[in-house]
Design a protein around this motif. Structure first.
Motif, PDB file in Angstrom:
ATOM      1  N   UNK A  25       6.758  -7.430   7.824  1.00  0.00           N
ATOM      2  CA  UNK A  25       5.716  -6.798   7.655  1.00  0.00           C
ATOM      3  C   UNK A  25       4.270  -7.628   7.659  1.00  0.00           C
ATOM      4  N   UNK A  26       3.896  -7.455   8.998  1.00  0.00           N
ATOM      5  CA  UNK A  26       3.052  -8.017   9.036  1.00  0.00           C
ATOM      6  C   UNK A  26       1.807  -7.178   9.063  1.00  0.00           C
ATOM      7  N   UNK A  27       0.181  -7.739   8.087  1.00  0.00           N
ATOM      8  CA  UNK A  27      -1.202  -7.764   8.006  1.00  0.00           C
ATOM      9  C   UNK A  27      -1.405  -6.290   8.822  1.00  0.00           C
ATOM     10  N   UNK A  28      -2.291  -7.577   9.925  1.00  0.00           N
ATOM     11  CA  UNK A  28      -3.621  -7.254  10.613  1.00  0.00           C
ATOM     12  C   UNK A  28      -2.642  -6.373  11.710  1.00  0.00           C
ATOM     13  N   UNK A  29      -1.772  -6.454  12.202  1.00  0.00           N
ATOM     14  CA  UNK A  29      -0.915  -5.678  13.225  1.00  0.00           C
ATOM     15  C   UNK A  29       0.360  -4.582  12.399  1.00  0.00           C
ATOM     16  N   UNK A  30      -0.607  -4.466  11.204  1.00  0.00           N
ATOM     17  CA  UNK A  30       0.602  -3.634  10.097  1.00  0.00           C
ATOM     18  C   UNK A  30       0.215  -2.398  11.229  1.00  0.00           C
ATOM     19  N   UNK A  31       1.751  -1.123  11.871  1.00  0.00           N
ATOM     20  CA  UNK A  31       1.289  -0.143  11.885  1.00  0.00           C
ATOM     21  C   UNK A  31       1.012   1.060  11.314  1.00  0.00           C
ATOM     22  N   UNK A  32       2.114   1.381  10.526  1.00  0.00           N
ATOM     23  CA  UNK A  32       2.166   2.514   8.869  1.00  0.00           C
ATOM     24  C   UNK A  32       1.678   4.152   9.096  1.00  0.00           C
ATOM     25  N   UNK A  33       1.242   4.199  10.798  1.00  0.00           N
ATOM     26  CA  UNK A  33       0.746   5.439  10.901  1.00  0.00           C
ATOM     27  C   UNK A  33       0.360   6.368  10.275  1.00  0.00           C
ATOM     28  N   UNK A  34      -0.270   7.227   9.434  1.00  0.00           N
ATOM     29  CA  UNK A  34      -0.277   8.211   9.282  1.00  0.00           C
ATOM     30  C   UNK A  34       0.390   8.532   9.290  1.00  0.00           C
ATOM     31  N   UNK A  66       0.874  -1.353  -0.341  1.00  0.00           N
ATOM     32  CA  UNK A  66       0.243  -0.031   0.037  1.00  0.00           C
ATOM     33  C   UNK A  66       1.074   1.456  -0.120  1.00  0.00           C
ATOM     34  N   UNK A  67       2.280   1.300   0.022  1.00  0.00           N
ATOM     35  CA  UNK A  67       3.320   2.305  -0.025  1.00  0.00           C
ATOM     36  C   UNK A  67       2.947   2.436   1.579  1.00  0.00           C
ATOM     37  N   UNK A  68       2.791   2.218   2.579  1.00  0.00           N
ATOM     38  CA  UNK A  68       2.765   1.976   4.090  1.00  0.00           C
ATOM     39  C   UNK A  68       4.307   2.273   4.532  1.00  0.00           C
ATOM     40  N   UNK A  69       4.702   1.857   5.847  1.00  0.00           N
ATOM     41  CA  UNK A  69       5.933   2.345   6.252  1.00  0.00           C
ATOM     42  C   UNK A  69       5.950   2.450   7.750  1.00  0.00           C
ATOM     43  N   UNK A  70       6.891   1.405   8.388  1.00  0.00           N
ATOM     44  CA  UNK A  70       6.400   1.437   9.509  1.00  0.00           C
ATOM     45  C   UNK A  70       5.798   0.553  10.561  1.00  0.00           C
ATOM     46  N   UNK A  71       6.445  -1.029  10.326  1.00  0.00           N
ATOM     47  CA  UNK A  71       5.687  -1.883  10.664  1.00  0.00           C
ATOM     48  C   UNK A  71       4.764  -2.367  12.253  1.00  0.00           C
ATOM     49  N   UNK A  72       5.639  -1.936  13.042  1.00  0.00           N
ATOM     50  CA  UNK A  72       5.642  -1.989  14.452  1.00  0.00           C
ATOM     51  C   UNK A  72       4.585  -1.086  15.178  1.00  0.00           C
ATOM     52  N   UNK A  73       3.766  -1.620  16.096  1.00  0.00           N
ATOM     53  CA  UNK A  73       3.051  -0.845  16.832  1.00  0.00           C
ATOM     54  C   UNK A  73       4.136  -0.115  17.985  1.00  0.00           C
ATOM     55  N   UNK A  74       5.096  -1.718  18.653  1.00  0.00           N
ATOM     56  CA  UNK A  74       6.128  -0.805  20.001  1.00  0.00           C
ATOM     57  C   UNK A  74       6.316   0.056  19.529  1.00  0.00           C
ATOM     58  N   UNK A  75       7.210   0.736  19.814  1.00  0.00           N
ATOM     59  CA  UNK A  75       7.792   2.184  19.152  1.00  0.00           C
ATOM     60  C   UNK A  75       7.051   2.511  17.748  1.00  0.00           C
ATOM     61  N   UNK A  76       6.031   2.471  17.057  1.00  0.00           N
ATOM     62  CA  UNK A  76       5.493   3.270  16.615  1.00  0.00           C
ATOM     63  C   UNK A  76       6.770   3.110  15.101  1.00  0.00           C
ATOM     64  N   UNK A  77       7.168   1.936  14.921  1.00  0.00           N
ATOM     65  CA  UNK A  77       8.898   1.882  14.384  1.00  0.00           C
ATOM     66  C   UNK A  77       8.194   1.217  13.183  1.00  0.00           C
ATOM     67  N   UNK A  78       9.401   1.260  12.878  1.00  0.00           N
ATOM     68  CA  UNK A  78      10.482  -0.054  11.586  1.00  0.00           C
ATOM     69  C   UNK A  78      10.643  -1.229  11.998  1.00  0.00           C
ATOM     70  N   UNK A  79      10.132  -1.923  11.497  1.00  0.00           N
ATOM     71  CA  UNK A  79      10.456  -3.801  11.781  1.00  0.00           C
ATOM     72  C   UNK A  79      12.680  -3.957  10.712  1.00  0.00           C
TER      73      UNK A  79
END
Length: 691
Positions: free
Chosen positions: A340-349, A322-335
């Motif tokens: 690249x998980x889907x349901x738990x993808x963070x991809x903050x706006x 989708x063009x998103x970056x930032x995989x992890x909820x923990x730390x709103x971070x790159x993994x």
């Protein structure tokens, strides 16, 4: 004495309060300013209207309701009467000051398209000026502007520290606030020609330049949350004062050399030694954009090599379809790589916005279309999904999959309002991303209806672009005014050239080969040999000349690199620049029960109507295909039924209720599929509802 200015990014010559002016060459490629491009587009105009009528008024109203302005007036009251202090009132975070800044920035961009826009019965421009006056009232005499300390210096917010810059590398956000102020003030100046906000911002920037550094009486500090680097570079471009560029480079050069040395804030090693995207994705995106600024504005080879390596890492190993970056909820971070998980993808706006900033700057540095291929994918999918079609609801994370009963939905606002206010400033800035110029080359990077006034080596021309993109691949570009010899560089998107992204992270899983054609005044030209991904048409142009471009648009299956564990046995579907998803309300069974047949025909369905929750309608081009639905019979046996599967553009999901799931990656292998008995019944007023 008149100061030297960077004419390409300013409205007109101006006299600044800064000193020590020097001339800069600017970026190797010059963006055509948002002030020169007027958008009139079937896809984007409704977004701009929603921004004008809903999002920006909502953001200003929230600033009023939550005491964002009161912070500045209380700072002013304390400076008038030091016995008055206002601890712990009207704010939650030390970066709350940035919400007015970002909203003013968006309003400034918007005023170019809608100069007579109103808010609360008065001209929006007048309201913005009144807010700027409030902001200026909270500025200390030496330029320092940070209400968290000024309003109550003896009882500051716990994140602020007991003295200036004490916690700037951790939680105070003093430099973060500066960065957003600079970005906003420059936009306001460019849009209006007024200096009222720019002078306030310059005064704060000068304060930082005086107090931060390695010299006598200075303290060595770097931003805890980056963006000051970008803002300082932008201030340098608009004033020509090199000290701002030097300060931006200082912040970057010192990273990893002060007390902060963690990976979360990209301070684990010096920036020129970094080769991988790590840590908090928004901080990272802003810092990487600042690095690209410094690389482009100084031609520093170490910076160029570092930011190129980081970009390669993101694009090849940490980039969502989708063009998103930032995989992890923990730390709103790159993994980690390929995480690249889907349901738990963070991809903050906010991270998606920062990623557009980065790739735009890398294009201005290198002039290659691959950076705009990334801009386009992020823009049309992961970024605009962050705000509803109506402009009044927002995603913080942007997942690629949700489940029945998960009830994940956009929210009306957030206490930490960084994403809504960031959307406020980004959407109206879109006109500034369409064109660019280098010497006698004009780059057409985005395809949307607009009229643009462009200066090509001293000659003024006007281009008029007409298209129904992203749903239609036909674009017409007319020379509306002017004439002269120059080269029109038209980006041929990667998706047309069989390249999903500029790496092997994703690839098409069909044998199709899309085509494209380019013609001038009705005669087809040979455009197969591209220069850096652009079809280059060099000729002596005259008023009325017209270029027509056709891109084949067909639905296509995409598979992920085998190293992306979450996507094994799954495929996604896209058409043109749009990524598609299956959502519960268009289908008869739980979308996670569908088994996609890679050999089944994919059918584009124009003018597919979405009946939105608020009673309005939105037409899209949907995609349908025949698939199999897995379920269990009463006797426990697995059963399979043929069902039509309907998909809609990812940006448009979550507008019709929360009763079911959504997924971008659909199973093609039975090992990745599910079998349950969730079915839906048709409700004519609003799609399908679960039962």
């Amino acid at each position: 004495m008149k100061k030297t200015l960077i004419i390409a990014v300013t409205l007109a010559a101006m006299s600044t309060a800064s000193t020590a002016q020097t001339e800069s060459a600017g970026y190797p490629i010059t963006p055509v300013s948002f002030t020169s491009v007027k958008v009139d587009d079937s896809f984007w105009t409704p977004r701009l209207v929603a921004s004008r009528e809903v999002t920006i008024p909502l953001a200003f109203t929230k600033c009023e309701e939550t005491g964002r302005y009161t912070n500045f007036t209380q700072a002013a009251e304390h400076m008038k009467d030091p016995t008055k202090e206002f601890p712990d009132t009207h704010w939650t975070f030390t970066f709350d000051d940035t919400d007015p800044y970002k909203t003013i920035e968006g309003a400034s961009f918007l005023l170019q398209t809608y100069p007579n826009a109103k808010f609360k019965g008065k001209k929006l421009s007048a309201y913005v000026d009144s807010v700027i006056a409030v902001i200026g009232s909270g500025q200390e005499p030496d330029g320092y502007l940070y209400t968290a300390r000024t309003k109550s210096p003896s009882k500051t917010h716990e994140w602020a520290g007991s003295k200036r810059w004490e916690k700037v590398e951790i939680l105070s956000h003093e430099f973060y606030n500066l960065g957003h102020m600079l970005e906003s003030a420059v936009a306001h100046y460019q849009a209006t020609g007024k200096r009222n906000f720019l002078d306030i911002a310059i005064k704060y920037a000068d304060c930082v330049c005086r107090e931060i550094g390695n010299g006598a009486g200075q303290v060595a500090r770097v931003p805890g949350h980056q963006i000051a680097e970008m803002g300082l570079c932008k201030l340098y471009l608009v004033t020509g004062d090199k000290k701002y560029l030097d300060q931006a480079k200082y912040f970057l050069d010192m990273r990893g050399k002060t007390s902060r040395k963690d990976l979360y804030s990209q301070a684990h090693i010096p920036v020129v030694e970094q080769k991988e995207a790590v840590g908090h994705a928004v901080r990272a995106g802003y810092m990487y954009s600042g690095m690209a600024d410094v690389a482009a504005l100084t031609n520093d080879k170490a910076y160029i090599n570092a930011i190129d390596s980081i970009w390669e890492n993101i694009t090849a190993k940490k980039y969502y379809i989708t063009g998103g970056v930032g995989a992890r909820h923990s730390g709103e971070a790159y993994g980690s790589n390929y995480e690249l998980p889907n349901a738990s993808a963070y991809c903050e706006t906010c991270a998606q916005i920062a990623h557009v900033y980065l790739n735009h700057r890398l294009f201005l540095l290198h002039g290659e279309s691959k950076y705009y291929d990334v801009v386009e994918r992020t823009l049309y999918n992961a970024l605009i999904s962050g705000v509803s079609l109506q402009g009044n609801a927002f995603f913080y994370p942007n997942p690629l999959s949700t489940s029945t009963g998960m009830n994940y939905a956009r929210q009306a606002w957030f206490g930490c309002a960084c994403c809504p206010s960031n959307i406020c400033r980004f959407i109206p800035s879109l006109p500034g991303y369409v064109y660019a110029v280098k010497d006698n080359n004009v780059f057409v990077n985005l395809f949307l209806g607009n009229t643009a006034n462009i200066n090509v080596k001293g000659k003024k021309i006007a281009l008029k672009q007409e298209t129904l993109y992203p749903y239609n691949g036909d674009i017409a570009i007319k020379i509306a005014k002017g004439s002269g010899e120059f080269a029109l560089n038209i980006r041929i998107p990667g998706w047309v050239r069989n390249s999903v992204v500029p790496s092997d992270l994703y690839s098409y899983n069909d044998n199709q080969q899309l085509g494209y054609t380019v013609s001038v005044n009705g005669e087809q030209v040979d455009a197969k040999e591209l220069t850096n991904g652009y079809a280059v048409i060099s000729r002596k142009w005259k008023k009325g000349d017209e270029v027509k471009v056709h891109f084949d648009m067909k639905p296509r299956l995409v598979k992920a690199n085998q190293k992306v564990q979450e996507d094994l046995g799954r495929m996604s579907i896209e058409r043109g620049p749009l990524v598609y998803c299956a959502e519960w309300c268009d289908n008869e069974a739980d979308i996670h029960n569908y088994l996609l047949n890679p050999k089944a025909a994919l059918q584009a369905v124009p003018d597919y109507t979405l009946n939105l929750e608020d009673g309005t309608k939105h037409n899209v081009t949907a995609i349908t295909t025949m698939a199999q639905v897995l379920s269990y019979a009463n006797d426990g046996k697995l059963q399979v039924a043929d069902k039509k599967l309907t998909l809609i553009p990812y940006y448009a999901w979550d507008h019709r209720g929360q009763k079911g799931g959504m997924s971008v990656w659909l199973p093609t292998d039975v090992s990745a599929a599910h079998a349950t008995n969730v079915v839906y019944s048709k409700n004519e007023s609003n799609g399908f509802f679960g039962r």
